[in-house]
Design an enzyme around this catalytic site. Sequence first.
Site, mmCIF file in Angstrom:
data_model
loop_
_atom_site.group_PDB
_atom_site.id
_atom_site.type_symbol
_atom_site.label_atom_id
_atom_site.label_comp_id
_atom_site.label_asym_id
_atom_site.label_seq_id
_atom_site.Cartn_x
_atom_site.Cartn_y
_atom_site.Cartn_z
ATOM 1 N N ARG A 96 -9.228 -1.710 -4.401
ATOM 2 C CA ARG A 96 -7.948 -2.328 -4.756
ATOM 3 C C ARG A 96 -7.645 -2.277 -6.255
ATOM 4 O O ARG A 96 -6.999 -3.145 -6.808
ATOM 5 C CB ARG A 96 -7.899 -3.788 -4.267
ATOM 6 C CG ARG A 96 -8.115 -3.953 -2.774
ATOM 7 C CD ARG A 96 -7.028 -3.269 -1.960
ATOM 8 N NE ARG A 96 -7.283 -3.454 -0.533
ATOM 9 C CZ ARG A 96 -7.967 -2.598 0.224
ATOM 10 N NH1 ARG A 96 -8.436 -1.474 -0.316
ATOM 11 N NH2 ARG A 96 -8.158 -2.831 1.500
ATOM 12 N N SER A 120 -2.134 -9.845 1.786
ATOM 13 C CA SER A 120 -3.357 -10.490 1.300
ATOM 14 C C SER A 120 -3.201 -10.905 -0.160
ATOM 15 O O SER A 120 -2.802 -10.104 -1.000
ATOM 16 C CB SER A 120 -4.553 -9.550 1.438
ATOM 17 O OG SER A 120 -4.818 -9.277 2.798
ATOM 18 N N GLU A 131 -5.503 -10.116 -5.441
ATOM 19 C CA GLU A 131 -5.017 -8.790 -5.083
ATOM 20 C C GLU A 131 -3.545 -8.657 -5.467
ATOM 21 O O GLU A 131 -3.082 -7.584 -5.831
ATOM 22 C CB GLU A 131 -5.197 -8.546 -3.579
ATOM 23 C CG GLU A 131 -4.829 -7.165 -3.115
ATOM 24 C CD GLU A 131 -5.290 -6.887 -1.693
ATOM 25 O OE1 GLU A 131 -4.466 -6.401 -0.900
ATOM 26 O OE2 GLU A 131 -6.469 -7.147 -1.385
#
Length: 316
Positions: free
Chosen positions: A190, A239, A309
């Site tokens: 990520r 998320s 994130e």
Amino acid sequence: MDKENFTRLRGELFCDHPLARYTSWRVGGKAERFYRPADLFDLQDFLTQLPSDEPLTWLGLGSNVLIRDGGIKGTVILTLNRLKELSVVNSQLAFREKSGTEDFFSGNGKTIIRAEAGVTCAKLAKFCVSQGLEDGAFFAGIPGTVGGALAMNAGAFGGETWRTVIGVETMNHQGEILKRTPDEFKIHYRQVEGLENQFFIAGYFCFNHGDPDKAKTAINALLKKRNLSQPIGKYSCGSVFRNPPGDYAARLIESAGLKGKSIGSAEVSEKHANFILNKGNASAADIEALIHYVAQHVSQIHGIQLVKEVHIIGRS
């Protein structure tokens, strides 16, 4: 800078433009300037007319970003459905000389797809199905655009964007397009390093040929799994936190007793603890406060510091 300062533009330029409608949380302030380019070439024309020190913010589906209530200084560029070209490309044209990865171009049952930054990942997945490319199915689970997926190495259901990338096109502040290969970046979970004040405008993806029916079945199975486990149709960003090594952010948040926790109209989802919902009237400040509360509480309970994130941008 006002509209009259620009010439030759085919896109749409707005000043003091509300941004909430362009984010999946439906929150955020205004952009000083907001540009929707007609296409990639129009975007180049626009950038050549901006001051070299103009702050730029790129926005796709707005699904992994929290824009603060004070809005964004400078210019916001919307790529969604603007940089929208999606095609199978001639293998002779795609990075053969620069990458040195001849196996990608030797036939070998592989297909190369070029997708511009404003193409949604869902559309890329469907295009893969139409070409009989089974290993692109995971893109159906990414709620964003190709540009965002490249910028953060987005993933879903075991797949990750940069595992399929053989090259990218980036654009600098002057509107120049550069072709770059994966070895010029540091790819993490990520996170992608090495963009160097450039922006992803297209990706070249390499997929294996497969059974079209199996590809369609794979996408349907992934979407069914997502719909069962996530609060689809609600105002959220996806998320909020990255999964820590060997664990899941949702499990840590749930075991800390935070499902249903709310600040203002922002609430930790009862269905999936790594989702924060706007119940209708939340401010960006409500959501940001809840993000910090969750991270702090998980750290106190489990001794693990969750890493965001979602990208938080703009002025408070």
